[in-house]
Design a protein around this motif. Structure first.
Motif, mmCIF file in Angstrom:
data_model
loop_
_atom_site.group_PDB
_atom_site.id
_atom_site.type_symbol
_atom_site.label_atom_id
_atom_site.label_comp_id
_atom_site.label_asym_id
_atom_site.label_seq_id
_atom_site.Cartn_x
_atom_site.Cartn_y
_atom_site.Cartn_z
ATOM 1 N N ASN A 1 38.679 -1.934 -7.027
ATOM 2 C CA ASN A 1 39.445 -1.461 -7.866
ATOM 3 C C ASN A 1 37.986 -0.693 -8.674
ATOM 4 O O ASN A 1 37.705 0.171 -9.209
ATOM 5 N N ILE A 2 36.305 -1.548 -8.173
ATOM 6 C CA ILE A 2 35.356 -1.321 -8.532
ATOM 7 C C ILE A 2 34.864 0.615 -8.168
ATOM 8 O O ILE A 2 34.557 1.232 -8.668
ATOM 9 N N GLU A 3 35.397 0.043 -7.035
ATOM 10 C CA GLU A 3 35.174 1.805 -6.198
ATOM 11 C C GLU A 3 36.436 2.914 -6.469
ATOM 12 O O GLU A 3 35.739 3.384 -6.518
ATOM 13 N N LEU A 4 37.039 2.177 -7.277
ATOM 14 C CA LEU A 4 37.953 3.547 -7.029
ATOM 15 C C LEU A 4 37.855 4.033 -8.500
ATOM 16 O O LEU A 4 37.512 5.087 -8.823
ATOM 17 N N LYS A 5 37.450 2.664 -9.779
ATOM 18 C CA LYS A 5 36.531 3.544 -10.585
ATOM 19 C C LYS A 5 35.497 4.763 -10.308
ATOM 20 O O LYS A 5 35.004 5.907 -11.572
ATOM 21 N N LEU A 6 34.508 4.130 -9.799
ATOM 22 C CA LEU A 6 33.085 4.413 -9.215
ATOM 23 C C LEU A 6 33.509 6.594 -8.497
ATOM 24 O O LEU A 6 32.881 6.986 -8.574
ATOM 25 N N GLY A 7 34.879 6.367 -7.557
ATOM 26 C CA GLY A 7 34.629 7.406 -7.263
ATOM 27 C C GLY A 7 35.504 8.516 -7.861
ATOM 28 O O GLY A 7 36.328 9.662 -7.023
ATOM 29 N N ASN A 8 36.274 8.277 -9.140
ATOM 30 C CA ASN A 8 36.417 9.105 -9.680
ATOM 31 C C ASN A 8 36.266 10.015 -10.353
ATOM 32 O O ASN A 8 35.817 10.498 -11.197
ATOM 33 N N LYS A 9 36.180 10.876 -9.490
ATOM 34 C CA LYS A 9 35.224 11.949 -9.874
ATOM 35 C C LYS A 9 35.753 13.252 -11.369
ATOM 36 O O LYS A 9 35.538 13.846 -11.480
ATOM 37 N N GLU A 10 36.762 13.269 -11.508
ATOM 38 C CA GLU A 10 37.654 13.760 -12.500
ATOM 39 C C GLU A 10 37.343 13.681 -13.922
ATOM 40 O O GLU A 10 37.307 14.206 -15.232
ATOM 41 N N VAL A 11 36.289 11.880 -13.604
ATOM 42 C CA VAL A 11 35.761 11.824 -15.334
ATOM 43 C C VAL A 11 34.838 11.898 -15.626
ATOM 44 O O VAL A 11 34.006 11.427 -14.395
ATOM 45 N N PRO B 1 30.801 8.392 -12.879
ATOM 46 C CA PRO B 1 31.125 8.660 -11.111
ATOM 47 C C PRO B 1 30.433 9.537 -11.065
ATOM 48 O O PRO B 1 29.547 9.992 -9.111
ATOM 49 N N HIS B 2 29.862 10.844 -11.916
ATOM 50 C CA HIS B 2 28.375 11.729 -10.883
ATOM 51 C C HIS B 2 27.726 11.612 -10.616
ATOM 52 O O HIS B 2 27.077 12.712 -10.206
ATOM 53 N N ASP B 3 27.757 10.902 -11.138
ATOM 54 C CA ASP B 3 26.291 10.513 -10.653
ATOM 55 C C ASP B 3 26.260 9.123 -9.630
ATOM 56 O O ASP B 3 24.659 8.644 -8.759
ATOM 57 N N ILE B 4 27.388 9.051 -8.625
ATOM 58 C CA ILE B 4 27.580 8.117 -7.991
ATOM 59 C C ILE B 4 27.072 8.699 -6.700
ATOM 60 O O ILE B 4 28.029 9.295 -6.354
ATOM 61 N N GLU B 5 26.110 8.261 -6.334
ATOM 62 C CA GLU B 5 26.150 8.781 -4.686
ATOM 63 C C GLU B 5 27.374 7.808 -3.546
ATOM 64 O O GLU B 5 28.003 8.933 -2.966
ATOM 65 N N ASN B 6 26.684 7.064 -2.978
ATOM 66 C CA ASN B 6 28.245 6.082 -2.886
ATOM 67 C C ASN B 6 28.434 4.679 -3.144
ATOM 68 O O ASN B 6 27.981 3.613 -3.484
ATOM 69 N N PRO B 7 29.896 4.822 -3.948
ATOM 70 C CA PRO B 7 30.071 4.102 -4.819
ATOM 71 C C PRO B 7 30.698 3.109 -3.860
ATOM 72 O O PRO B 7 30.662 2.168 -4.345
ATOM 73 N N HIS B 8 30.567 3.361 -3.013
ATOM 74 C CA HIS B 8 31.335 1.583 -1.991
ATOM 75 C C HIS B 8 30.394 0.742 -2.243
ATOM 76 O O HIS B 8 30.267 0.045 -2.151
ATOM 77 N N LEU C 1 20.753 0.873 -10.606
ATOM 78 C CA LEU C 1 21.607 1.801 -10.157
ATOM 79 C C LEU C 1 21.437 3.416 -10.950
ATOM 80 O O LEU C 1 22.123 3.120 -12.172
ATOM 81 N N ARG C 2 21.517 3.881 -10.257
ATOM 82 C CA ARG C 2 21.937 4.903 -10.840
ATOM 83 C C ARG C 2 23.167 5.689 -11.696
ATOM 84 O O ARG C 2 24.556 5.496 -10.663
ATOM 85 N N GLY C 3 23.605 5.813 -12.174
ATOM 86 C CA GLY C 3 24.789 5.796 -12.802
ATOM 87 C C GLY C 3 25.461 4.721 -13.488
ATOM 88 O O GLY C 3 26.503 5.263 -13.927
ATOM 89 N N ILE C 4 24.914 4.072 -13.216
ATOM 90 C CA ILE C 4 26.338 2.396 -14.294
ATOM 91 C C ILE C 4 24.480 2.219 -15.889
ATOM 92 O O ILE C 4 23.330 2.103 -15.597
ATOM 93 N N TYR D 1 20.181 13.659 -28.293
ATOM 94 C CA TYR D 1 20.723 13.625 -26.582
ATOM 95 C C TYR D 1 20.473 14.518 -25.442
ATOM 96 O O TYR D 1 21.483 15.984 -26.118
ATOM 97 N N GLY D 2 20.147 14.227 -24.589
ATOM 98 C CA GLY D 2 20.408 14.966 -23.198
ATOM 99 C C GLY D 2 21.713 15.691 -22.572
ATOM 100 O O GLY D 2 22.658 14.522 -23.222
ATOM 101 N N VAL D 3 22.037 15.818 -21.844
ATOM 102 C CA VAL D 3 23.186 16.215 -21.351
ATOM 103 C C VAL D 3 23.765 15.657 -20.288
ATOM 104 O O VAL D 3 25.162 14.646 -20.102
ATOM 105 N N ARG D 4 23.302 14.294 -19.908
ATOM 106 C CA ARG D 4 24.092 13.304 -19.249
ATOM 107 C C ARG D 4 23.019 11.923 -20.561
ATOM 108 O O ARG D 4 23.536 10.819 -19.683
ATOM 109 N N GLY D 5 23.614 12.442 -21.594
ATOM 110 C CA GLY D 5 23.312 11.332 -22.627
ATOM 111 C C GLY D 5 22.782 10.034 -22.714
ATOM 112 O O GLY D 5 21.606 8.895 -24.142
#
Length: 289
Positions: A104-114, A81-88, A136-139, A194-198
């Motif tokens: 449901n997809i947008e809810l998961k993509l917008g969860n910046k706590e994980v 989610p940290h790499d998702i600029e526009n979850p919608h 898609l960046r972050g997917i 692996y780097g910090v982003r996996g």
């Protein structure tokens, strides 16, 4: 008495000397230690699952083996989610491919706590390829081996299914459980940095240990006899409204098992839909023994 400037100069040179000694210690004496620690933090061992053996029946009319339980490639779709600029916007692009509610997809993509969420499992290679084209960046896509039963419920009480016991996947019921050690094979492993982003660090040293596939099993079951027997059992089961049923066909000349059916049947591809666990029990096999 020394002047104030002289005192300050001495203090400055003392501090500079301490810093220089410390830097030399870090770079020369402790450099190797920090380098090893850094490699340990970046290094990661990834398990390469072994391909599970295939269960076959033999069709005498076509003189060929027919798979009734086999391993197929599937993918897990994940996101950071940290790499998702526009979850919608991203959710709108994923919805037609994943077949999930856009909310449901947008809810998961917008969860910046994980930093890692699973969006879908058991995704086909065709869908995975379509997702790659979206770039898609972050997917992310994680390759996995899944179990497929191409004939649905026809051989269910023979095969059982490959499912979860706690957090571990293994053979459950039927041949999948009885011959689990033979079918399972031996996992391999890949060790990479692996780097910090996996992401894999370019030109990093990677070690790979190949997996060893499991052994295949060929049954004496005749597909035509199996179908006719199970269909007759199904009709009789429904007509008399029985609680359960068993049907077995044996070749009287050789003793080979030609058909083995149980009712009610279930689809091992969707074993999670079964509410009554007794449905999985191979009463036909117990009766035959």
């Amino acid at each position: 008495l020394p002047s104030r400037l002289t005192v300050l100069s001495v203090v400055f040179f003392l501090i500079a000397g301490v810093i220089i000694v410390r830097l030399a210690n870090l770079q020369i004496l402790e450099g190797k230690l920090f380098r090893v620690r850094g490699e340990m933090q970046r290094g990661e061992a990834t398990v390469i699952p072994a391909e599970r053996g295939t269960i076959f029946v033999f069709d005498p009319t076509r003189n060929e083996r027919i798979p009734i339980a086999l391993t197929v490639i599937r993918y897990t779709v994940s996101a950071n989610p940290h790499d998702i600029e526009n979850p919608h916007t991203v959710a709108e692009k994923l919805e037609p491919l994943l077949g999930l509610p856009i909310e449901n997809i947008e809810l998961k993509l917008g969860n910046k706590e994980v930093s890692y969420v699973v969006l879908a499992r058991e995704v086909s290679p065709q869908i995975a390829q379509a997702l790659r084209h979206l770039k898609l960046r972050g997917i992310g896509l994680e390759r996995m081996l899944s179990r497929n039963y191409p004939h649905g419920s026809l051989y269910a009480h023979l095969t059982g299914f490959f499912g979860y016991t706690g957090a571990t996947r293994e053979g459950r019921y039927g041949l999948e459980e009885t011959f689990n050690d033979r079918l399972v094979g031996r996992d391999g492993a890949m060790v990479a940095e692996y780097g910090v982003r996996g992401e894999v660090i370019p030109a990093s040293i990677t070690e790979e240990y190949e997996s060893i596939p499991g052994s295949d099993i060929i049954l004496t079951i005749d597909p035509a006899v199996q179908y006719a027997t199970c269909e007759a059992l199904r009709k009789g089961f429904l007509n008399v409204k029985a609680q359960s049923g068993v049907a077995i066909v044996v070749n009287p000349s050789t003793g080979d098992l030609m058909a083995l059916c149980g009712a009610p049947a279930f689809d091992p591809n969707h074993y999670g839909d079964v509410k009554n666990l007794r449905t999985f029990q191979n009463t036909a096999l117990a009766a035959y023994e």
